[in-house]
Design a protein around this motif. Structure first.
Motif, PDB file in Angstrom:
ATOM      1  N   ALA A  90      66.534  38.949   6.353  1.00 55.35           N
ATOM      2  CA  ALA A  90      64.997  38.824   6.221  1.00 55.35           C
ATOM      3  C   ALA A  90      64.303  40.209   6.258  1.00 55.35           C
ATOM      4  N   ARG A  91      63.031  40.026   6.128  1.00 55.38           N
ATOM      5  CA  ARG A  91      62.050  41.108   6.025  1.00 55.38           C
ATOM      6  C   ARG A  91      60.824  40.902   6.622  1.00 55.38           C
ATOM      7  N   ILE A  92      59.982  41.561   7.210  1.00 57.06           N
ATOM      8  CA  ILE A  92      58.520  41.384   7.476  1.00 57.06           C
ATOM      9  C   ILE A  92      57.713  42.095   6.813  1.00 57.06           C
ATOM     10  N   THR A  93      56.458  41.674   6.347  1.00 58.85           N
ATOM     11  CA  THR A  93      55.651  42.556   5.528  1.00 58.85           C
ATOM     12  C   THR A  93      54.170  42.162   6.011  1.00 58.85           C
ATOM     13  N   GLN A  94      53.199  43.231   5.941  1.00 61.72           N
ATOM     14  CA  GLN A  94      51.764  42.969   6.391  1.00 61.72           C
ATOM     15  C   GLN A  94      51.108  43.139   5.110  1.00 61.72           C
ATOM     16  N   GLY A  95      50.084  42.248   5.240  1.00 60.47           N
ATOM     17  CA  GLY A  95      49.015  41.811   3.940  1.00 60.47           C
ATOM     18  C   GLY A  95      48.158  43.207   3.869  1.00 60.47           C
ATOM     19  N   GLY A  96      47.690  43.391   2.818  1.00 59.14           N
ATOM     20  CA  GLY A  96      46.684  44.592   2.546  1.00 59.14           C
ATOM     21  C   GLY A  96      45.551  44.292   3.490  1.00 59.14           C
TER      22      GLY A  96
ATOM     23  N   GLY B  82      45.812  43.019   6.949  1.00 55.38           N
ATOM     24  CA  GLY B  82      46.163  41.859   7.145  1.00 55.38           C
ATOM     25  C   GLY B  82      47.263  41.544   8.265  1.00 55.38           C
ATOM     26  N   GLY B  83      47.601  40.312   8.502  1.00 53.87           N
ATOM     27  CA  GLY B  83      48.448  39.796   9.384  1.00 53.87           C
ATOM     28  C   GLY B  83      49.966  40.225   8.824  1.00 53.87           C
ATOM     29  N   TRP B  84      50.869  40.080   9.731  1.00 56.06           N
ATOM     30  CA  TRP B  84      52.355  40.052   9.489  1.00 56.06           C
ATOM     31  C   TRP B  84      52.853  38.741   9.034  1.00 56.06           C
ATOM     32  N   SER B  85      53.604  38.736   8.033  1.00 55.78           N
ATOM     33  CA  SER B  85      54.298  37.626   7.520  1.00 55.78           C
ATOM     34  C   SER B  85      55.927  37.761   7.215  1.00 55.78           C
TER      35      SER B  85
ATOM     36  N   GLY C  43      55.231  36.507  17.869  1.00 50.47           N
ATOM     37  CA  GLY C  43      54.979  36.463  16.359  1.00 50.47           C
ATOM     38  C   GLY C  43      55.626  37.585  15.699  1.00 50.47           C
ATOM     39  N   TYR C  44      55.305  37.506  14.380  1.00 48.28           N
ATOM     40  CA  TYR C  44      56.028  38.661  13.580  1.00 48.28           C
ATOM     41  C   TYR C  44      55.552  40.170  13.405  1.00 48.28           C
ATOM     42  N   ALA C  45      54.451  40.276  14.332  1.00 53.69           N
ATOM     43  CA  ALA C  45      53.704  41.488  14.416  1.00 53.69           C
ATOM     44  C   ALA C  45      54.712  42.468  15.196  1.00 53.69           C
ATOM     45  N   PRO C  46      55.108  43.791  14.847  1.00 52.68           N
ATOM     46  CA  PRO C  46      56.089  44.447  15.467  1.00 52.68           C
ATOM     47  C   PRO C  46      55.354  45.132  16.815  1.00 52.68           C
TER      48      PRO C  46
END
Length: 886
Positions: A394-400, A403-406, A359-362
């Motif tokens: 692209a970039r990956i972000t984490q919810g507040g 939260g999960g990575w998207s 997944g997108y979690a580093p």
């Protein structure tokens, strides 16, 4: 404007030929006047509204049931005879049942509305030679539509220009990765391979383009899905089919028995009003009024338990349907897999590295030789990772709040960002210029501060642009084309997508790139895939242990489908959409039965697959998340949509939504469904003897010419107190431990088997003998008619209480253990005893229900009948077990 007729579909023609056929200009589009005329002729670009029943019609249809008809007629007759209390109770039961059904159905048919809403947006079209923003409803065939990243495509378009254009078509075709588009004409191609078409309801993920509208509204590919959703029949669930069959049989039996007893009584000289009362009592007594309520409550408790296991049921019978499922047809992308591209392998500096984590979690490690490696100690590995990070949009972000990575951007580029993050690489050097990726270039290049150029692209293109490769120590060495190609082919054999990465040095003062860039130094390969969910293989195994076939149906390529299937335990041959198209309808059910993996399947073929399996009497659960899944979701016995990443159309077409999008949750749902069905069968086996016994007691009294042992209002008291109070514990009865080791129930079997029917008749006979016998015994020993009738009511209540413990397990004895594992059994038993004491001794009940106080001796005789019933049923269960073991 003169037009020429072009043979073949738009994707097989050149842009100029398509424009001539549509009577438009590929650069200037239509004039406003011509567009208005076409709009008036052909109508707006919207999907047609489906005709729906109004709320009044939906409410009235709740009464369309044979058992309800009998109850309504009984209420009318009771009113005519002046028994208004009895009539009010009967009508109250009927109306309450109708309200429950009406509320359940209120949100059941919104799939077409959700599908139509998907296509409504604002778009940019060229009118009178100038771009103009207008509602998508106003588009007509021949309009020239301009596209850029983020746009929802408003109609089916034949592309005439495409600059690095990629479109996410996963909701329509099931293709997991965005599709690169080209304006070039194609030969014969399946829907997912029409690279020069952009279809309504899909999204532009990258680049720009322009296309001519070739179809609007119902004529689009999404319009075809709309028609398929409308044509898919709402299939009855196994439970509703069996309950309907049971209702018809019971209704015919009740009417015949009531008519017979009425006729016999009248012929014997009994007054007509008295015989009408007797017939009503017989009808009300034989109909299991409590059955709909307890069935609904049992299903509702099942729904509540399933919510805790990440499944939301939109239609109550779906709970039970899962328990009888014989085949699960599941989508691949997002259901068995995560729908998140993940780098799993890197080849750099002559070494192979493994990347853990999904997944997108580093989160993950880079391994080599079984141990963790640091990118800083491997210059070639570090440069390969940095190239993927730098040459990337692209970039990956984490919810507040944790939260999960998207992902924001292309999934393939997102995978490269994550692999660099797992190695601890920080920000890429400042970017100064970019050569964007295109299907013609097959590469992307970026220039960064300090004069370094990074590039990524297809293996063939990057190799052609390289003349050296980076060695393990950071120096350069001759390019080993054969060795690199062999590694790439090995990755490809695992259904991994491979990207090649390279770099070059430029003038430190340079601020722009020239095309092509300088000769490159090859850095390595990064191989990625959409990984299966960790729980998927275990869930598939559990389903197969439970005798449930699992079939994966995907729009992806056969090689990808075969590799994913092998990882989760679905081995064997893959059947493609082309194979399905070539298979005759008569041969399809057998072919589908033998195959577990289906690839490159269109929406029509998914629907055909479900129907083929249903033709072999399978109970089908269909999972999916896209628009392309909606028709099959509706056609299946139960549709299961993905709640997190699924489209609204899929959710509205489904019976159940999984909140975690995890195939493993289906295993839990099947387990709950089987438990619900077990509990329903237990309840019906427990409740029916009372209805049959009441009918037999009344028939015996009428044929014998004596007083009725029980009145209609007393029958209703039993049905709405004893049946509900003792029936509710079945709704929360724990599942049997071996429930997932049994094969699925045969859909052809009746709700109640012969063995259970014999048990029902045994208890009904005990009730007849006990109630009828004690009624006459009490009267013969000086009891009043009211006292004798009160004894009959309590015989039924206490025998049902004893029989409850028989039914906690239909095979084994379960007296005290049943109370320990389900405290509601003990609570229900105490509640029933209290209610019957209240019924027997409280004066107001004497007035309303014509009851009377009983002596201790009468209670002892009632208890004796109940004890005899319990003992005889346990003896019958023991005999059955002994026979089955022999």
């Amino acid at each position: 404007m003169n037009t020429t007729t072009v043979t073949g579909p738009p994707y097989q023609c050149t842009p100029r030929e398509v424009a001539e056929d549509l009577g438009t200009d590929p650069d200037l589009g239509l004039t406003s006047d011509e567009a208005a005329a076409r709009l008036a002729r052909h109508g707006p670009n919207v999907l047609p509204e489906a005709r729906r029943r109004g709320p009044v019609a939906r409410f009235l249809l709740q009464f369309h049931n044979p058992l309800i008809y009998v109850l309504l007629v009984s209420a009318v007759i009771t009113t005519a005879l002046g028994d208004h209390v009895d009539a009010a109770v009967i009508l109250g039961v009927v109306v309450a049942n109708a309200i429950v059904g009406f509320v359940q159905e209120a949100r059941a048919e919104r799939a077409l509305a959700a599908l139509a809403a998907m296509t409504r947006t604002v778009t940019t079209a060229v009118r009178d030679g100038r771009p103009a923003r207008l509602p998508s409803e106003e588009l007509v065939r021949g309009d020239l539509v301009l596209l850029e990243a983020g746009d929802r495509i408003p109609a089916d378009l034949r592309l005439v220009r495409a600059a690095d254009l990629s479109v996410d078509e996963s909701a329509l075709t099931g293709e997991s990765a965005p599709v690169a588009k080209t304006p070039d004409a194609l030969g014969e191609a399946a829907l997912a391979d029409r690279r020069n078409m952009a279809h309504s309801g899909t999204f532009v993920t990258y680049g720009r383009g322009a296309g001519l509208v070739t179809a609007t509204g119902a004529g689009t590919e999404i319009g075809l899905v709309h028609r398929l959703v409308g044509s898919a029949t709402a299939v009855q669930t196994p439970l509703t089919r069996k309950i309907a069959r049971f209702s018809r049989v019971v209704t015919v039996a009740i009417l015949a028995l009531a008519a017979l007893t009425f006729a016999v009584g009248v012929l014997r000289g009994r007054p007509v009003p008295e015989m009408l009362t007797a017939a009503v009592a017989l009808a009300v007594g034989a109909i299991p009024e409590g059955l709909p309520a307890v069935v609904t409550i049992t299903l509702a408790f099942g729904v509540a338990r399933m919510v805790r296991r990440n499944a939301i049921v939109r239609r109550l019978p779906a709970v039970e349907t899962l328990g009888s499922t014989t085949v699960i047809c599941t989508d691949k992308t997002g259901t068995l897999t995560r729908n998140q591209m993940t780098v799993t392998g890197i080849a750099a500096g002559g070494r192979l590295f493994e990347v853990t984590g999904t997944g997108y979690a580093p989160r993950g490690e880079i391994l080599a030789g079984g141990g963790r490696v640091e990118a800083a100690a491997h210059p070639a590995l570090r440069e390969c990772l940095m190239a993927g990070l730098a040459c990337n949009d692209a970039r990956i972000t984490q919810g507040g709040d944790g939260g999960g990575w998207s992902l924001v951007g292309d999934p393939t580029e997102g995978a490269l960002v994550v692999s660099a993050a797992k190695a601890g690489l920080g920000e890429a050097p400042e970017r100064l210029d970019t050569i964007t990726f295109s299907s013609e270039r097959q590469y992307m290049a970026t220039l960064h501060a300090g004069g370094v150029i990074y590039a990524k692209g297809s293996l063939e293109r990057i190799l052609a642009m390289s003349d050296r490769q980076l060695a393990a120590d950071g120096g350069t060495e001759p390019l080993d084309v054969e060795g690199i190609t062999a590694v790439a082919h090995a990755y490809g054999g695992q259904a991994l997508r491979v990207l090649a990465l390279a770099r070059a040095d430029a003038d430190p003062a340079a601020d722009h790139l020239t095309e092509p860039p300088p000769r490159l130094v090859f850095l390595g390969l990064q191989a990625m895939h959409d990984p299966p969910r960790e729980e998927a293989a275990r869930a598939v195994h559990a389903c197969r242990t439970a005798g449930i076939q699992v079939k994966m149906i995907t729009g992806d390529h056969a090689a990808t489908a075969r590799a994913v299937g092998a990882r989760i335990g679905l081995d064997g041959e893959v059947m493609t959409g082309a194979d399905l198209a070539a298979t005759a309808d008569g041969d399809l059910p057998g072919a589908v039965e033998r195959t577990a993996v289906f690839a490159r399947v269109s929406p029509e073929q998914k629907l055909r697959l479900v129907r083929a399996l249903q033709a072999r009497s399978h109970v089908i659960a269909m999972t999916g998340d896209g628009v392309n899944d909606a028709p099959a979701l509706k056609q299946a016995d139960i549709g299961v949509a993905m709640g997190r990443d699924g489209t609204e159309v899929a959710k509205e077409s489904a019976d159940m939504v999984l909140t975690d999008d995890d195939f493993a949750s289906i295993e839990a749902a099947v387990e709950e469904g089987r438990g619900v069905f077990d509990n329903l069968v237990k309840f019906i086996v427990w409740a029916l003897p009372a209805n049959i016994g009441l009918g037999l007691v009344l028939v015996a009294a009428i044929l014998g010419g004596g007083e009725l042992p029980i009145l209609p209002v007393q029958v209703l008291w039993l049905n709405m107190t004893a049946v509900l109070v003792l029936g509710l514990p079945f709704a929360v009865e724990p599942r049997d431990e071996d429930i997932m080791r049994r094969p699925p129930r045969d859909p052809a079997l009746p709700l109640i088997t012969r063995r259970l029917t014999a048990r029902i008749l045994l208890v009904a006979a005990i009730l007849l003998a006990g109630a009828f016998g004690l009624f006459h015994w009490e009267q013969a020993h000086g009891a009043s008619l009211a006292e004798a009738r009160t004894v009959v009511v309590n015989v039924f209540a206490m025998t049902l209480l004893a029989y409850l413990f028989n039914c906690l397990s239909l095979e084994h004895p379960m007296l005290w253990h049943g109370v320990r594992r389900n405290p509601w059994v003990g609570a229900g038993a105490l509640a029933l005893i209290a209610i019957q004491v209240f019924y027997t001794y409280v004066p107001v009940m004497h007035d309303l229900f014509r009851s009377a106080p009983l002596s201790p001796g009468a209670w002892a005789r009632v208890a004796a009948v109940a004890a005899i019933a319990y003992a005889l049923v346990e003896l019958a269960k023991w005999a059955t077990r002994r026979t089955e073991r022999a």
